[in-house]
Design an enzyme around this catalytic site. Structure first.
Site, PDB file in Angstrom:
ATOM      1  N   LYS A   1     -16.302 -14.812   5.397  1.00  0.00           N
ATOM      2  CA  LYS A   1     -14.946 -14.304   5.655  1.00  0.00           C
ATOM      3  C   LYS A   1     -14.473 -13.367   4.542  1.00  0.00           C
ATOM      4  CE  LYS A   1     -10.246 -16.012   5.943  1.00  0.00           C
ATOM      5  NZ  LYS A   1      -9.793 -14.861   6.726  1.00  0.00           N
ATOM      6  N   LYS A  47     -17.802 -13.158  -1.645  1.00  0.00           N
ATOM      7  CA  LYS A  47     -19.156 -12.641  -1.403  1.00  0.00           C
ATOM      8  C   LYS A  47     -19.622 -11.713  -2.514  1.00  0.00           C
ATOM      9  CE  LYS A  47     -17.906 -10.781   2.454  1.00  0.00           C
ATOM     10  NZ  LYS A  47     -16.538 -11.284   2.571  1.00  0.00           N
ATOM     11  N   LYS A 101     -15.217  -0.321   1.235  1.00  0.00           N
ATOM     12  CA  LYS A 101     -14.437  -0.452  -0.007  1.00  0.00           C
ATOM     13  C   LYS A 101     -15.248  -0.079  -1.243  1.00  0.00           C
ATOM     14  CE  LYS A 101     -12.969  -4.836  -0.043  1.00  0.00           C
ATOM     15  NZ  LYS A 101     -13.610  -5.411   1.152  1.00  0.00           N
ATOM     16  N   ASP A 152     -15.819  -9.124   8.002  1.00  0.00           N
ATOM     17  CA  ASP A 152     -15.810  -9.350   9.436  1.00  0.00           C
ATOM     18  C   ASP A 152     -16.806  -8.433  10.109  1.00  0.00           C
ATOM     19  OD1 ASP A 152     -13.339 -11.187   9.620  1.00  0.00           O
ATOM     20  OD2 ASP A 152     -12.776  -9.529   8.291  1.00  0.00           O
TER      21      ASP A 152
HETATM   22  N1  LIG Z   1     -14.978 -19.979  -7.186  1.00  0.00           N
HETATM   23  C1  LIG Z   1     -13.987 -19.115  -7.464  1.00  0.00           C
HETATM   24  N2  LIG Z   1     -12.986 -19.499  -8.282  1.00  0.00           N
HETATM   25  C2  LIG Z   1     -11.965 -18.657  -8.559  1.00  0.00           C
HETATM   26  N3  LIG Z   1     -11.885 -17.420  -8.082  1.00  0.00           N
HETATM   27  C3  LIG Z   1     -12.845 -16.968  -7.280  1.00  0.00           C
HETATM   28  C4  LIG Z   1     -13.947 -17.788  -6.917  1.00  0.00           C
HETATM   29  N4  LIG Z   1     -14.755 -17.084  -6.120  1.00  0.00           N
HETATM   30  C5  LIG Z   1     -14.191 -15.875  -5.969  1.00  0.00           C
HETATM   31  N5  LIG Z   1     -13.048 -15.786  -6.647  1.00  0.00           N
HETATM   32  C6  LIG Z   1     -12.151 -14.634  -6.688  1.00  0.00           C
HETATM   33  O1  LIG Z   1     -11.790 -14.288  -5.373  1.00  0.00           O
HETATM   34  C7  LIG Z   1     -11.518 -12.894  -5.273  1.00  0.00           C
HETATM   35  C8  LIG Z   1     -12.216 -12.292  -4.089  1.00  0.00           C
HETATM   36  O2  LIG Z   1     -13.603 -12.297  -4.319  1.00  0.00           O
HETATM   37  P1  LIG Z   1     -14.592 -11.168  -3.756  1.00  0.00           P
HETATM   38  O3  LIG Z   1     -14.072  -9.834  -3.956  1.00  0.00           O
HETATM   39  O4  LIG Z   1     -15.924 -11.490  -4.302  1.00  0.00           O
HETATM   40  O5  LIG Z   1     -14.543 -11.527  -2.223  1.00  0.00           O
HETATM   41  P2  LIG Z   1     -15.303 -10.825  -1.031  1.00  0.00           P
HETATM   42  O6  LIG Z   1     -15.718 -11.917  -0.107  1.00  0.00           O
HETATM   43  O7  LIG Z   1     -16.351  -9.934  -1.540  1.00  0.00           O
HETATM   44  O8  LIG Z   1     -14.147  -9.985  -0.379  1.00  0.00           O
HETATM   45  P3  LIG Z   1     -14.272  -8.816   0.733  1.00  0.00           P
HETATM   46  O9  LIG Z   1     -14.484  -9.503   2.022  1.00  0.00           O
HETATM   47  O10 LIG Z   1     -12.954  -8.157   0.659  1.00  0.00           O
HETATM   48  O11 LIG Z   1     -15.395  -7.967   0.319  1.00  0.00           O
HETATM   49  C9  LIG Z   1     -11.960 -12.289  -6.593  1.00  0.00           C
HETATM   50  O12 LIG Z   1     -10.822 -12.014  -7.367  1.00  0.00           O
HETATM   51  C10 LIG Z   1     -12.792 -13.378  -7.232  1.00  0.00           C
HETATM   52  O13 LIG Z   1     -12.726 -13.356  -8.632  1.00  0.00           O
HETATM   53 MG   LIG Z   2     -16.694  -7.809  -1.162  1.00  0.00          MG
END
Ligand SMILES: Nc1ncnc2c1ncn2[C@@H]1O[C@H](COP(=O)(O)OP(=O)(O)OP(=O)(O)O)[C@@H](O)[C@H]1O
Ligand SMILES: [Mg+2]
Lengths: 423, 249
Positions: B9, B14, B40, B126
């Protein structure tokens, strides 16, 4: 305006090349496209449509299917049709729409093959490249699917030590089960060892470049009368069994750019060298005959036109291998020097000389042609050829069936008739 | 070559986990290439400062010829970073963009030239259209790992992805390699994710605690593996990296 054609025609697309290349191999040939466009590939680009059957289909893609990613519908249709028609294989290619939305035809072919057990494959097209790319890729994919790698790789390893023992060991090899294809292979190699004739594949024949029956007959006649054995003619007057025995040849004759990918594939994977050139004229054909022997012996790829070209005031318009061959034939047979103007924008550019041109743009072409005295090309080029002397040489990939009837045949024949044929 | 994709999600972590896994695998002596498959273009921001990287589609957009080296940038810790990029938000076709970027990368011989031991595809949250399944198609990732927390929406998204993988079975796509639990500290978190894993006949490969270290590392533009090598989280991440490599052997 660049790369626009206001007056002249345009070349057949990769999807037509795909259909043309696979026409005679007994497969189900399917273009993933909206329905209603079959005629482009058939009535316009396919002279065989009226006397030879081919299971050629359009998937009938709708907007709804595209939006919903309804690939299962295509898979279901393919499975139903295949179970009914029992084709030798299923070949898929994409029109611009599925190419843009990235429909995974590789995966669809895989799924269909799993379900039906019929060899299935995808040939990469997007409807926006030329027929050369479509036909070239189709030949290679067909070869990849149907050359029985195991039997050839095995026999090749032994082949390097001694030819005679190969035959014996192959016959005794209990690993090779008695599939009929392998039996055919063994038989033919026995014959070749006995007669000691060089075996030649002609590669890259499609009606888009060689539309007339006589073209193909002359190519075959040339091979036979030159003392060679014709192993396969890809892909007119041919069948799937010829694809399976392609690696039996000693040398390939590449007669068009569409044949290049397969020639390179056979060279890289089966060590079969190729000679590039169409045996136009008498002396040029003779030259190709010698080069085929040389190539087979030395395992070297040879461009038959390479030292037979000189800049001149005659322009030959069209596909690079055919046009360069014709220029070479004019040079050696008639002492005429000609420049090639490559007008497809695709294909084998290695064969071109520094004084040749590559030109897909109508306005630029019109400019270039001012410098020539005589222009040889498809009749649909004539309107931009000023009042130069124009010699008509119809090209199916450019003008379809419009002028095929009057097209001259210079393969393994004197070029003198070019004057007569244009009176 | 170990090739896997990380799905899950939006915002679940990720990119953070991909970058930490890259750093962890690099620490184990492997050559890692991380490919961000998200318009992004922020997948590798913890590895490589954003201004150093030009996304593949920005290069394509420029209409100037470009080389492999223009697309691939090496991070301080030796990870090969690539961002697919995409069109301006609200325009064009992002899914087609991913296809184009991954094809450009392959056509320029990225895998042959850099010979990475590991390739990680970090894919946008997504899976809205066919383009975003590109990383799980044949020739790309062999396994998919899904990141999820115990939150309902996250599990829902994870289940959808797992279902898609299941549906693609006929097509010889990537297989589901397992689930990575990235904790949010909600109730019954572990049980909920364990149930999801059971439903799809797979397992939870690691449990990563919610921790302020992520924010601290992010503020410095670094991974936890590089910045806090002695932390428990780092140990968990190294353990996960080892689980994944052994999963492939
Ligand atoms: N275990 C955790 N504890 C605290 N913060 C976390 C943890 N895992 C991720 N985060 C924080 O959550 C936020 C979102 O993480 P990230 O950008 O990696 O998500 P993503 O799944 O890649 O998002 P997107 O779908 O938009 O690409 C970041 O600020 C990250 O530091
Ligand atoms: Mg990401």
């Amino acid at each position: 305006m660049n790369q626009t054609a206001r007056i002249i025609s345009i070349y057949a697309a990769d999807t037509s090349g795909f259909c043309s290349a696979l026409y005679e191999y007994g497969g189900m040939v399917v273009i993933h496209d909206a329905s209603g466009c079959n005629s482009t590939y058939t009535t316009h680009d396919e002279p065989r449509w009226y006397d030879k059957k081919c299971m050629m289909f359009i998937s009938g893609l709708t907007e709804k299917d595209a939006v919903m990613g309804n690939d299962d519908k295509l898979i279901d249709d393919l499975v139903i049709a295949a179970n009914k028609l029992k084709p030798e294989f299923i070949a898929l290619c994409a029109s611009p729409l599925p190419a843009m939305i990235g429909t995974d035809l590789d995966a669809i072919a895989y799924a269909v093959e799993q379900e039906t057990g019929i060899p299935s494959f995808h040939v990469k097209t997007n409807g926006m490249q030329s027929y050369i790319t479509g036909a070239g890729n189709a030949f290679v994919e067909l070869a990849k699917k149907f050359i029985d790698d195991k039997s050839y790789r095995n026999s090749e390893a032994v082949n390097k030590t001694e030819k005679e023992t190969t035959l014996k060991s192959e016959n005794n090899d209990s690993n090779i089960t008695g599939s009929s294809d392998i039996n055919v292979i063994n038989e033919t190699s026995t014959i070749s060892a006995a007669s000691d004739k060089i075996k030649v594949n002609i590669i890259g024949v499609t009606p888009l470049d060689f539309p007339k029956k006589e073209n193909c007959e002359s190519l075959k006649k040339f091979i036979e009368e030159s003392g060679f054995t014709l192993n396969a003619c890809i892909g007119v007057d041919t069948s799937l069994s010829e694809i399976k025995i392609l690696p039996d040849a000693d040398v390939n004759l590449m007669v068009s750019s569409s044949g290049k990918p397969l020639c390179e594939y056979l060279y890289e994977n089966y060590d079969i060298p190729f000679v590039k050139g169409v045996p136009y004229g008498i002396r040029f054909a003779e030259k190709i005959k010698d080069l085929l022997k040389e190539s087979a012996k030395e395992k070297r790829n040879i461009d038959a036109t390479s030292d037979l070209r000189k800049e001149g005031k005659v322009a030959i318009l069209g596909e690079s291998v055919l046009s360069s061959s014709l220029a070479a034939a004019f040079f050696i047979d008639n002492g005429i020097n000609a420049c090639v103007i490559e007008t497809v924008g695709d294909g084998d550019f290695d064969i071109l000389k520094p004084f040749d041109f590559r030109c897909e743009d109508e306005a630029y072409l019109e400019e270039i042609l001012k410098d020539f005295d005589v222009i040889i090309g498809d009749p649909l080029f004539k309107p931009i050829c000023h009042d130069k002397r124009f010699v008509s040489l119809p090209h199916e990939a450019f003008s379809g069936r419009c002028f095929t009837k009057n097209a001259p045949n210079f393969i393994y024949a004197s070029l003198d008739s070019i004057e007569e044929s244009n009176k | 070559m170990i090739k896997f994709a990380i799905y899950g999600k939006g915002g679940i972590g990720k990119s953070t986990l991909s970058s930490n896994l890259s750093a962890a695998l690099a620490k184990r002596g492997l050559t890692v290439m991380q490919i961000g498959c998200d318009p992004k273009a922020d997948s590798t921001s913890l590895l490589c400062p954003k201004e150093k990287i030009t996304s593949v589609l920005d290069l394509v957009r420029s209409s100037k010829p470009f080389t492999l080296e223009d697309m691939v940038k090496e991070s301080e810790s030796g990870v090969l970073c690539v961002e697919a990029g995409g069109p301006v938000p609200g325009l064009g076709c992002a899914g087609r963009g991913i296809i184009n970027a991954l094809e450009s990368l392959e056509n320029k011989g990225a895998y042959k030239v850099y010979k990475p031991d590991v390739v990680i595809y970090d894919v946008l949250g997504d899976v809205v259209c066919g383009g975003f399944t590109m990383p799980m198609r044949k020739g790309f990732a062999d396994k998919v790992y899904i990141v999820t927390s115990g939150e309902k929406m996250s599990i829902y998204a994870a289940a959808n992805i797992a279902m898609a993988i299941e549906n693609f079975k006929k097509r010889d796509y990537a297989k589901l390699g397992g689930i990575i639990l990235n904790c949010r500290g909600v109730e019954n978190e572990e049980e909920n994710v364990a149930e999801l894993a059971k439903d799809f006949n797979t397992s939870v490969l690691a449990k990563i605690e919610r921790s302020p270290l992520f924010a601290q590392a992010e503020a410095k533009g670094k991974t936890i593996v590089d910045l806090f090598p002695d932390s428990d989280i780092c140990k968990t991440l190294l353990g996960l990296a080892d689980t994944i490599t052994s999963d492939f052997n």
